[in-house]
Design an enzyme around this catalytic site. Structure first.
Site, PDB file in Angstrom:
ATOM      1  N   ALA A 192      36.441  24.584  41.208  1.00  0.00           N
ATOM      2  CA  ALA A 192      37.154  23.806  40.182  1.00  0.00           C
ATOM      3  C   ALA A 192      38.370  24.586  39.705  1.00  0.00           C
ATOM      4  O   ALA A 192      38.342  25.818  39.637  1.00  0.00           O
ATOM      5  CB  ALA A 192      36.214  23.554  39.014  1.00  0.00           C
ATOM      6  N   GLY A 239      32.630  24.786  43.204  1.00  0.00           N
ATOM      7  CA  GLY A 239      32.928  23.500  43.837  1.00  0.00           C
ATOM      8  C   GLY A 239      33.445  23.649  45.262  1.00  0.00           C
ATOM      9  O   GLY A 239      33.292  22.731  46.079  1.00  0.00           O
ATOM     10  N   GLU A 254      28.731  29.393  39.075  1.00  0.00           N
ATOM     11  CA  GLU A 254      28.885  28.652  37.819  1.00  0.00           C
ATOM     12  C   GLU A 254      28.126  29.241  36.638  1.00  0.00           C
ATOM     13  O   GLU A 254      28.637  29.269  35.526  1.00  0.00           O
ATOM     14  CB  GLU A 254      28.478  27.183  38.008  1.00  0.00           C
ATOM     15  CG  GLU A 254      29.495  26.355  38.787  1.00  0.00           C
ATOM     16  CD  GLU A 254      29.239  26.342  40.281  1.00  0.00           C
ATOM     17  OE1 GLU A 254      28.537  27.250  40.784  1.00  0.00           O
ATOM     18  OE2 GLU A 254      29.743  25.438  40.964  1.00  0.00           O
TER      19      GLU A 254
HETATM   20  N1  COA Z   1      41.049  27.870  39.373  1.00  0.00           N
HETATM   21  C1  COA Z   1      42.336  28.096  39.069  1.00  0.00           C
HETATM   22  N2  COA Z   1      43.040  29.151  39.520  1.00  0.00           N
HETATM   23  C2  COA Z   1      42.398  30.017  40.313  1.00  0.00           C
HETATM   24  C3  COA Z   1      41.038  29.852  40.681  1.00  0.00           C
HETATM   25  C4  COA Z   1      40.353  28.706  40.174  1.00  0.00           C
HETATM   26  N3  COA Z   1      39.076  28.451  40.469  1.00  0.00           N
HETATM   27  N4  COA Z   1      40.682  30.876  41.478  1.00  0.00           N
HETATM   28  C5  COA Z   1      41.769  31.651  41.614  1.00  0.00           C
HETATM   29  N5  COA Z   1      42.806  31.136  40.914  1.00  0.00           N
HETATM   30  C6  COA Z   1      44.143  31.673  40.760  1.00  0.00           C
HETATM   31  C7  COA Z   1      44.140  32.982  39.979  1.00  0.00           C
HETATM   32  O1  COA Z   1      44.095  32.742  38.586  1.00  0.00           O
HETATM   33  C8  COA Z   1      45.434  33.596  40.430  1.00  0.00           C
HETATM   34  O2  COA Z   1      46.524  32.985  39.766  1.00  0.00           O
HETATM   35  P1  COA Z   1      47.791  33.868  39.238  1.00  0.00           P
HETATM   36  O3  COA Z   1      48.461  34.307  40.513  1.00  0.00           O
HETATM   37  O4  COA Z   1      48.571  32.889  38.451  1.00  0.00           O
HETATM   38  O5  COA Z   1      47.200  35.004  38.464  1.00  0.00           O
HETATM   39  C9  COA Z   1      45.526  33.176  41.900  1.00  0.00           C
HETATM   40  O6  COA Z   1      44.658  32.052  42.023  1.00  0.00           O
HETATM   41  C10 COA Z   1      45.032  34.248  42.834  1.00  0.00           C
HETATM   42  O7  COA Z   1      43.766  34.670  42.383  1.00  0.00           O
HETATM   43  P2  COA Z   1      43.258  36.179  42.591  1.00  0.00           P
HETATM   44  O8  COA Z   1      41.975  36.306  41.867  1.00  0.00           O
HETATM   45  O9  COA Z   1      44.371  37.127  42.255  1.00  0.00           O
HETATM   46  O10 COA Z   1      43.086  36.153  44.169  1.00  0.00           O
HETATM   47  P3  COA Z   1      42.074  36.964  45.081  1.00  0.00           P
HETATM   48  O11 COA Z   1      42.427  36.579  46.470  1.00  0.00           O
HETATM   49  O12 COA Z   1      42.073  38.416  44.731  1.00  0.00           O
HETATM   50  O13 COA Z   1      40.616  36.402  44.726  1.00  0.00           O
HETATM   51  C11 COA Z   1      38.979  34.672  44.367  1.00  0.00           C
HETATM   52  C12 COA Z   1      40.298  35.075  45.043  1.00  0.00           C
HETATM   53  C13 COA Z   1      38.716  33.247  44.780  1.00  0.00           C
HETATM   54  C14 COA Z   1      37.885  35.602  44.874  1.00  0.00           C
HETATM   55  C15 COA Z   1      39.085  34.846  42.850  1.00  0.00           C
HETATM   56  O14 COA Z   1      40.290  34.252  42.403  1.00  0.00           O
HETATM   57  C16 COA Z   1      37.953  34.195  42.076  1.00  0.00           C
HETATM   58  O15 COA Z   1      36.877  34.775  41.960  1.00  0.00           O
HETATM   59  N6  COA Z   1      38.184  32.967  41.538  1.00  0.00           N
HETATM   60  C17 COA Z   1      37.192  32.264  40.766  1.00  0.00           C
HETATM   61  C18 COA Z   1      36.196  31.632  41.689  1.00  0.00           C
HETATM   62  C19 COA Z   1      35.067  30.958  40.937  1.00  0.00           C
HETATM   63  O16 COA Z   1      34.252  31.591  40.305  1.00  0.00           O
HETATM   64  N7  COA Z   1      35.004  29.639  41.043  1.00  0.00           N
HETATM   65  C20 COA Z   1      33.944  28.870  40.452  1.00  0.00           C
HETATM   66  C21 COA Z   1      34.519  27.681  39.800  1.00  0.00           C
HETATM   67  S1  COA Z   1      33.240  26.751  39.051  1.00  0.00           S
END
Ligand code: COA
Length: 258
Positions: free
Chosen positions: A64, A109, A132
């Site tokens: 999400a 998601g 989540e």
């Molecule tokens: N929603 C919105 N933006 C997101 C996102 C999400 N679920 N996941 C990542 N982003 C954004 C980050 O905020 C960041 O934005 P910025 O450049 O403006 O700071 C950009 O994507 C890159 O994220 P970053 O964490 O720096 O990249 P990464 O490659 O090191 O790591 C993930 C990628 C996916 C491992 C990490 O972003 C993450 O853990 N995201 C959350 C995942 C999660 O828990 N999702 C569950 C949703 S219910």
């Protein structure tokens, strides 16, 4: 550039989540578009399989869109939840075979969406998880239902109740993904699956998919009745005749999906 790209080549639809800068997170707009895209395949006889992937090499889908959600008060989250759950439900309802070509990690998601496909092929450096509960919510787009079906309740509880993230190899070990490949072999692995699918009669594949899904968790006699019902679709198809004729003639069949 659209947030969801759709291209059709050689009877296969390639759908790309195209928001690499936010790790292909599912915004409300993306979810609504995915619902439309999923529905658009229903009457396309020219499409025999669908591949879903993500842009970039960091993530298949980070779940999400948490930034979009952040400003939304709890009382107004229903449309967001409906959109993401609706998108994943629509994806799971596609009758043609679907493949998640997982070019990177999948969380929340994003993993729920991957699980709504029939096959999952993932790069070996990816990580997956239903995270989540660590965010104060819980899986709300099919995760609590699809994960135990794939990996069993005990493993599903480990992953969901602890919000645990696991690597691709472990995901394969527990049956969450079908194949783990080095990044440079991802496309070839999916092409190989598509080549296998191309040898199968499209109506047969769709009917068998439906029988498996509708029969899941039912009593055996109910499941067998569902199987019979699904079988009927193939019984009067042109492709059944083609399959038998090709077998008798010792030649490869030319299936039309009719
Ligand atoms: N929603 C919105 N933006 C997101 C996102 C999400 N679920 N996941 C990542 N982003 C954004 C980050 O905020 C960041 O934005 P910025 O450049 O403006 O700071 C950009 O994507 C890159 O994220 P970053 O964490 O720096 O990249 P990464 O490659 O090191 O790591 C993930 C990628 C996916 C491992 C990490 O972003 C993450 O853990 N995201 C959350 C995942 C999660 O828990 N999702 C569950 C949703 S219910």
């Amino acid at each position: 550039m659209s947030d969801v790209l759709v291209e059709v080549h050689d009877r296969v639809a390639w759908v790309t989540l195209n928001r690499a800068d936010v790790r292909n997170a599912l915004s409300r707009a993306v979810n609504l578009r995915l619902q439309d895209v999923a529905a658009s395949f229903e009457h396309r006889e020219d499409i025999v399989a669908i591949v879903l992937t993500g842009a970039g090499d960091k993530a298949f889908c980070a779940g999400a869109d948490l930034k979009e959600r952040k400003g939304v008060p709890a009382s107004e989250t229903a449309p967001y939840l409906n959109a993401i759950a609706g998108a994943i439900e629509a994806w799971g309802a596609i009758r043609k075979p679907t493949i998640a070509m997982m070019n990177g990690s999948a969380y929340g998601g994003g993993l729920e969406l991957a699980m709504a496909n029939d096959f999952r092929v993932i790069v070996d450096d990816a990580v997956v998880g239903l995270t989540e509960v660590q965010l104060g919510i819980m899986p709300g787009a099919g995760g609590t239902q699809r994960l135990p079906r794939l990996v069993g309740e005990a493993r599903a509880k480990e992953l969901i109740l602890l919000g645990r993230r696991i690597g691709a190899a472990r995901a394969k070990e527990i049956g969450l993904v079908n194949e783990v490949v080095p990044r440079d072999q991802l496309r070839a692995a999916v092409d190989a699956l598509l080549a296998e699918l191309a040898l199968c009669a499209p109506l047969s594949v769709a009917a068998a998919k439906s029988a498996i899904e509708r029969g899941h968790g039912r009593r055996l006699d109910e499941g067998l009745a569902i199987e019979r019902e699904c079988y009927e679709v193939t019984l009067f198809s042109e492709d059944r005749n083609e399959g038998l004729a090709a077998f008798a003639a010792g030649r490869p069949p030319r299936y039309q999906g009719r």
